[in-house]
Structures are given as structure tokens and as C-alpha cells.
Design a protein around this motif. Structure first.
Motif, PDB file in Angstrom:
ATOM      1  N   ALA A  56      20.716 -15.378  38.971  1.00  0.00           N
ATOM      2  CA  ALA A  56      22.158 -15.713  39.349  1.00  0.00           C
ATOM      3  C   ALA A  56      22.980 -15.118  40.513  1.00  0.00           C
ATOM      4  O   ALA A  56      22.944 -16.037  41.369  1.00  0.00           O
ATOM      5  CB  ALA A  56      22.972 -15.828  37.925  1.00  0.00           C
ATOM      6  N   THR A  57      23.058 -13.937  40.180  1.00  0.00           N
ATOM      7  CA  THR A  57      23.629 -13.068  41.333  1.00  0.00           C
ATOM      8  C   THR A  57      23.100 -11.759  41.559  1.00  0.00           C
ATOM      9  O   THR A  57      22.221 -11.252  40.685  1.00  0.00           O
ATOM     10  CB  THR A  57      25.219 -12.845  41.084  1.00  0.00           C
ATOM     11  N   ALA A  58      23.291 -11.238  42.883  1.00  0.00           N
ATOM     12  CA  ALA A  58      22.667  -9.672  42.934  1.00  0.00           C
ATOM     13  C   ALA A  58      23.594  -9.390  43.975  1.00  0.00           C
ATOM     14  O   ALA A  58      23.816  -9.800  45.194  1.00  0.00           O
ATOM     15  CB  ALA A  58      21.383  -9.974  43.586  1.00  0.00           C
ATOM     16  N   ARG A  59      23.842  -8.084  43.753  1.00  0.00           N
ATOM     17  CA  ARG A  59      24.708  -7.297  44.694  1.00  0.00           C
ATOM     18  C   ARG A  59      24.499  -5.777  44.551  1.00  0.00           C
ATOM     19  O   ARG A  59      24.583  -5.158  43.350  1.00  0.00           O
ATOM     20  CB  ARG A  59      26.356  -7.511  44.464  1.00  0.00           C
ATOM     21  N   ASP A  65      21.329 -12.363  35.436  1.00  0.00           N
ATOM     22  CA  ASP A  65      20.707 -13.565  35.052  1.00  0.00           C
ATOM     23  C   ASP A  65      21.398 -14.891  34.641  1.00  0.00           C
ATOM     24  O   ASP A  65      22.728 -14.725  34.597  1.00  0.00           O
ATOM     25  CB  ASP A  65      19.526 -13.052  34.232  1.00  0.00           C
ATOM     26  N   LEU A  66      20.781 -15.958  34.571  1.00  0.00           N
ATOM     27  CA  LEU A  66      21.469 -17.011  34.170  1.00  0.00           C
ATOM     28  C   LEU A  66      22.115 -17.064  32.763  1.00  0.00           C
ATOM     29  O   LEU A  66      23.201 -17.924  32.712  1.00  0.00           O
ATOM     30  CB  LEU A  66      20.258 -18.225  34.061  1.00  0.00           C
ATOM     31  N   ASP A  67      21.781 -16.105  31.920  1.00  0.00           N
ATOM     32  CA  ASP A  67      22.382 -16.109  30.870  1.00  0.00           C
ATOM     33  C   ASP A  67      23.679 -14.952  30.746  1.00  0.00           C
ATOM     34  O   ASP A  67      24.213 -14.709  29.752  1.00  0.00           O
ATOM     35  CB  ASP A  67      21.293 -15.456  29.674  1.00  0.00           C
ATOM     36  N   GLY A  68      24.097 -14.307  31.831  1.00  0.00           N
ATOM     37  CA  GLY A  68      25.143 -13.662  32.320  1.00  0.00           C
ATOM     38  C   GLY A  68      25.066 -12.186  31.889  1.00  0.00           C
ATOM     39  O   GLY A  68      25.981 -11.362  31.897  1.00  0.00           O
ATOM     40  N   HIS A  69      23.668 -11.924  31.593  1.00  0.00           N
ATOM     41  CA  HIS A  69      23.176 -10.449  31.442  1.00  0.00           C
ATOM     42  C   HIS A  69      23.009  -9.522  32.881  1.00  0.00           C
ATOM     43  O   HIS A  69      22.666 -10.182  33.688  1.00  0.00           O
ATOM     44  CB  HIS A  69      22.002 -10.107  30.669  1.00  0.00           C
ATOM     45  N   GLU A  70      23.762  -8.466  32.851  1.00  0.00           N
ATOM     46  CA  GLU A  70      23.822  -7.709  34.207  1.00  0.00           C
ATOM     47  C   GLU A  70      23.036  -6.290  33.957  1.00  0.00           C
ATOM     48  O   GLU A  70      22.704  -5.961  32.869  1.00  0.00           O
ATOM     49  CB  GLU A  70      25.056  -6.964  34.547  1.00  0.00           C
ATOM     50  N   TYR A  71      22.197  -6.324  35.001  1.00  0.00           N
ATOM     51  CA  TYR A  71      21.074  -5.086  34.860  1.00  0.00           C
ATOM     52  C   TYR A  71      21.040  -4.197  36.101  1.00  0.00           C
ATOM     53  O   TYR A  71      21.513  -4.772  37.319  1.00  0.00           O
ATOM     54  CB  TYR A  71      19.526  -5.988  35.213  1.00  0.00           C
ATOM     55  N   VAL A  72      20.663  -2.938  35.909  1.00  0.00           N
ATOM     56  CA  VAL A  72      20.580  -1.999  36.594  1.00  0.00           C
ATOM     57  C   VAL A  72      19.177  -2.319  37.385  1.00  0.00           C
ATOM     58  O   VAL A  72      18.353  -2.337  36.653  1.00  0.00           O
ATOM     59  CB  VAL A  72      20.583  -0.556  36.171  1.00  0.00           C
ATOM     60  N   ASP A  73      18.858  -2.626  38.697  1.00  0.00           N
ATOM     61  CA  ASP A  73      17.725  -3.031  39.194  1.00  0.00           C
ATOM     62  C   ASP A  73      17.247  -1.791  40.181  1.00  0.00           C
ATOM     63  O   ASP A  73      17.511  -1.505  41.136  1.00  0.00           O
ATOM     64  CB  ASP A  73      18.151  -4.167  40.215  1.00  0.00           C
ATOM     65  N   PHE A  74      16.003  -1.542  39.454  1.00  0.00           N
ATOM     66  CA  PHE A  74      15.202  -0.181  40.096  1.00  0.00           C
ATOM     67  C   PHE A  74      13.951  -1.332  40.649  1.00  0.00           C
ATOM     68  O   PHE A  74      13.120  -0.328  41.084  1.00  0.00           O
ATOM     69  CB  PHE A  74      14.804   0.770  38.790  1.00  0.00           C
ATOM     70  N   TYR A 411      11.656  -3.363  26.603  1.00  0.00           N
ATOM     71  CA  TYR A 411      12.675  -2.633  25.962  1.00  0.00           C
ATOM     72  C   TYR A 411      13.711  -2.390  26.852  1.00  0.00           C
ATOM     73  O   TYR A 411      15.104  -2.325  26.613  1.00  0.00           O
ATOM     74  CB  TYR A 411      11.956  -1.040  25.530  1.00  0.00           C
ATOM     75  N   LEU A 412      13.323  -1.940  28.301  1.00  0.00           N
ATOM     76  CA  LEU A 412      14.388  -1.523  29.162  1.00  0.00           C
ATOM     77  C   LEU A 412      15.180  -2.792  29.690  1.00  0.00           C
ATOM     78  O   LEU A 412      16.602  -2.757  29.865  1.00  0.00           O
ATOM     79  CB  LEU A 412      13.758  -1.013  30.455  1.00  0.00           C
ATOM     80  N   ALA A 413      14.542  -4.106  29.813  1.00  0.00           N
ATOM     81  CA  ALA A 413      15.222  -5.227  30.284  1.00  0.00           C
ATOM     82  C   ALA A 413      16.144  -5.547  28.879  1.00  0.00           C
ATOM     83  O   ALA A 413      17.291  -6.264  29.331  1.00  0.00           O
ATOM     84  CB  ALA A 413      14.285  -6.443  30.301  1.00  0.00           C
ATOM     85  N   ASN A 414      15.651  -5.516  27.913  1.00  0.00           N
ATOM     86  CA  ASN A 414      16.753  -5.869  26.753  1.00  0.00           C
ATOM     87  C   ASN A 414      17.955  -5.193  26.908  1.00  0.00           C
ATOM     88  O   ASN A 414      19.044  -5.531  26.010  1.00  0.00           O
ATOM     89  CB  ASN A 414      15.981  -6.062  25.470  1.00  0.00           C
TER      90      ASN A 414
END
Length: 454
Positions: A56-59, A65-74, A411-414
Motif C-alpha cells: 500500500a505505502t512505503a516510506r 500492506d493492503l490490510d493496514g499492517h506496518e512493517y520494519v523492512d529489512f 513468524y517475523l512478518a506476522n
């Protein structure tokens, strides 16, 4: 030893949680019926839990993601977004080029390209640069030039190397040590043994044996293997490889596309290497398609002399170049990214973060007595399920455990952390923070603890 039954249960649990909490990504994947493989590019089907997350977005160092979950992206686009997602200077340069100046691509050079060439010279030490859209193209065109200037037909690679989709690179060593086509090689135009030779990384005796045939135009190598887990050079290997290539009249290409993580001038500068050619792509333009290859002065002179004598076509349809290569947009993005984002100072901080990440992983491994290892290449860190760390591509491939990798990734993604989907690699960006690294350490330690319970 990890209990495989418990691992299967944990993986099933994480996959179920992933499916439950990502309904919009799951639906988007199911609806993508007019995409081959249901994804824009088939590699996107490499996922630990049955379907990919949809962006969905990236900064900076965060994606949503589309479901609104935010991730630390390594993962950072598997190095393509090493500058972070949409870094402000790169975005400003893109907007200036498109909205104010106009001209995304015009088959006309820009002053930005000359600046980027000079900056790459400063970083990597090679004075003459030409641009592409990908590192694959940079490798292809360099191979053509070196075959032409040497009159030799073959290129030498390391077992389990990665150089994009270069046909010649899809060669490996079979278990009995004989060369063979890479597993899954799609539609090979010829038997790859006709175009290529292959040796294990860190094997100088094998390298000498293959170069002694006298038919190798160039050794195309990553200064450290990166796509089968990080395999670092043993003391003396890179210097020995350079000495052998010179002894046998063979050119040396350093593919810095991934090893750019070693520092502002990649492994070439960090290890004080002296290649004849450097190829690079992905990261240099902040995610805008761009790549390039740099030539030594001696090699550039030899190519120009050969072109004048034998009428090599370097400006039209001779097999080197492309309409969109070196376009105005790519060069504007590369100038901003190299000049204001992936600076020497930024690398100092990124490497310090990777060192912190490595220490956290090692502490968890030690605490739970896992027979695992972790390796660091500048701003890039990766863990493998073997100790000591593999010294060859073949040994690294043998240590792979798909179910264990899938469990850790799911596990990490969840829990809001992404690693690159192809292996257990974490990359730091200028936007990554100490707290991002510590979050991974916390989750990785908890995952290892669950595995150890069995």
C-alpha cells in the motif's frame, strides 16, 4: 537439533495466522487472474505463507500492506531500495526532472550522467562508465565487450553465484564436482558448458585449473557471494584471484550489485580490489531502474582500438546498449541518491546498524546453543543454519532448510518485520533505526526460544 515435528506445527500455526490477518492481500492475489503466476513478476511468488503481501505505502524503512499492517523492512527490495523507500532527495530530483524540466527519456545525454560517472569513478576507482537499466544488462554488455577484446569464448563463474538472468551464469557444480546447468534453468539457448566455466568460491586451485584452459575471457564474480547466503572471502582469496586472472590474460569483473553494501565504493573499495570492470545496479538510483558498468583506462583504450580496427558497432545494433539506458530520469535519480542519500557518512551509520543487528542475532544463537552462524557484509547481515559459516557456495546451499526459513520469515512478518524473501538477509538503509534493529533481535530471540523448546 531442531525437532522437525515441532517445526512443522509452528510453521502451520504461523501460516494460519498469516492467512487470517491478511484477507485483502489474499483477495488481491486471488483476483490477479490476468497476471502470469498471479503476480507482476514471477519471483514475487517466493513467499513463506502461500501468497504475497500487497504493497500500500512505503516510506524510509517502513512499508504498509493492503490490510493496514506496518512493517520494519529489512528486505528493501532485495537491495533495490537500500537508500530507503522514496528518499526525499531522490523524490525531489524525480519531480524536478518530470514536472519542471520535462523529458523522462529523450535519447539525449544529460549533465546528470556525467556527474554520476565521475562519482562512481571516485567510489570504485574505474574512470569510464556506461549506463544500463539493470545490473543484468551491465553484466551482459561487459561480457560482450570482453569476449570481443580477448577473442575468447568463455566466462568463469563461482558455484551458486548470482548475476541476474545472465545466460552464461546459470552454471553450477554437480555433487561429483562436474559442471552442469543450474537447477531449473529456463529455456537455455545452448548447453551452458559451451559458454562458461565454474569453480567454488574460495578455491584458488580450482580457479587456476579452469583458467589454464586459456579460453576464459573474464571472471565475473561477486567479491563475496550474496544470493546463497553471505559467503565471505578467506584471507588472500581475492588477491589470489586477481593474480591468477592477470597470469592467464583474463579480465576480472566485480559485480557490486549486492556487495555495494560493503561501503560507499562496495567491496572494491573496502577490500582495495583492482578489477578491470565493475558492474552495479538496483540501489544506485533509489529504486528507479538504473545500472552501469565501469571500465579501467587500459580496457577502455583496448576496446576503442578494436572498434576502430574491426568495425565493432558500439553505437547501434552491435548488441551493446538500449534505447532507455542512461535516460534522463534514471540519471537524475542516481545523482540525487548517490549525492545526498547513500553518502559515505550514511554508510558509516548503516554498517554500525548491521553490526548491532549481527550482535543481537549472535547473542540469541549463543543463548540457545543453536548450531547456526551469522555473517556480515557492511550494511548487510544474514544468518545460516550451520556453524561455522560456509566457505563455499556449495556448502552454503547444503545448509539450506526451507521449512525453517519459512517459519522464521512468517513468524517475523506476522509481527511486523520483513526479511528478503529469497534468504535470511537483512539490509540497513539510511532510514533504519536502532529500535528497528532491536525489534528484530527481540522477535528473532523469541522465535529461536520456541524452536528450542522442542
Amino acid at each position: 537439533m531442531i525437532d522437525k515435528g515441532r517445526l512443522a506445527q509452528l510453521l502451520a500455526r504461523e501460516r494460519a495466522d498469516y492467512a487470517q490477518h491478511h484477507p485483502r492481500s489474499r483477495a488481491a492475489y486471488a483476483d490477479a487472474t490476468h497476471l502470469f503466476g498471479q503476480v507482476p513478476m514471477t519471483w514475487m511468488n517466493k513467499t513463506a505463507a502461500g501468497f504475497p503481501l500487497y504493497l500500500a505505502t512505503a516510506r524510509g524503512a517502513r512499508v504498509t500492506d493492503l490490510d493496514g499492517h506496518e512493517y520494519v523492512d529489512f528486505s528493501l527490495g532485495d537491495t533495490g531500495a537500500m537508500a530507503g523507500h522514496s528518499p526525499a532527495p531522490t523524490v525531489a530530483a524525480i519531480n524536478h526532472r518530470i514536472a519542471e524540466l520535462g523529458g523522462i527519456t529523450a535519447m539525449l545525454p544529460t549533465e546528470d550522467a556525467a556527474w554520476v560517472g565521475a562519482e562512481l569513478h571516485r567510489r570504485f576507482g574505474l574512470p569510464y562508465w556506461s549506463f544500463t537499466l539493470t545490473a543484468t544488462d551491465a553484466n551482459r554488455w561487459a561480457i560482450r565487450l570482453l569476449r570481443a577484446v580477448t577473442g575468447r569464448s568463455k566466462i568463469l563463474f563461482h558455484n551458486y553465484c548470482y548475476h541476474g538472468s545472465v545466460d552464461e551464469s546459470l552454471i553450477m557444480l554437480a555433487p561429483d564436482g562436474t559442471p552442469t546447468s543450474r537447477d531449473g534453468n529456463v529455456g537455455a539457448p545452448v548447453d551452458v558448458r559451451e559458454t562458461s566455466r565454474v569453480v567454488e568460491y574460495n578455491d584458488l586451485d580450482g580457479l587456476r585449473r579452469e583458467l589454464a584452459h586459456g579460453d576464459v575471457a573474464a571472471v565475473l564474480m561477486e567479491p563475496a557471494l550474496t544470493n546463497i547466503g553471505i559467503v565471505l572471502p578467506e584471507p588472500g582469496y581475492l588477491a589470489g584471484a586477481r593474480e591468477l586472472t592477470r597470469e592467464y590474460g583474463t579480465y576480472l569483473i566485480n559485480d557490486e550489485t549486492h556487495t555495494f553494501s560493503a561501503g560507499p565504493g562496495g567491496a572494491t573499495r573496502a577490500y582495495r580490489l583492482e578489477p578491470d570492470v565493475v558492474t552495479i545496479g538496483k540501489a544506485i538510483a533509489g529504486g528507479i531502474p538504473a545500472g552501469g558498468y565501469g571500465l579501467s583506462a587500459e580496457l577502455a583504450t583496448a576496446i576503442e582500438a578494436l572498434a576502430a580496427r574491426d568495425s565493432l558497432d558500439l553505437v547501434d545494433v552491435g548488441g551493446v546498449g538500449g534505447t532507455l539506458a542512461g535516460n534522463a530520469l534514471s540519471m537524475a535519480a542516481a545523482r540525487a541518491t548517490l549525492g545526498e542519500v547513500l553518502t559515505d557518512e550514511a554508510f558509516d551509520r548503516m554498517i554500525a546498524l548491521a553490526t548491532r543487528f549481527t550482535a543481537g542475532v549472535q547473542a540469541a544463537i549463543d543463548s540457545y546453543r543453536m548450531v547456526w552462524s551469522v555473517s556480515q557484509l557492511g550494511a548487510r547481515t544474514e544468518y545460516r543454519f550451520v556453524d561455522p559459516a560456509p566457505r563455499t557456495g556449495g556448502a552454503s546451499a547444503a545448509s539450506t532448510d526451507p521449512d525453517l526459513e519459512d517459519f522464521l520469515h512468517a513468524y517475523l512478518a506476522n509481527r511486523g518485520v520483513l526479511l528478503t524473501p529469497f534468504h535470511n538477509m537483512a539490509l540497513m538503509s539510511p532510514a533504519t533505526t536502532d529500535s528497528d534493529v532491536d525489534r528484530h533481535t527481540e522477535l528473532f530471540t523469541a522465535a529461536v526460544a520456541e524452536l528450542a523448546e522442542g
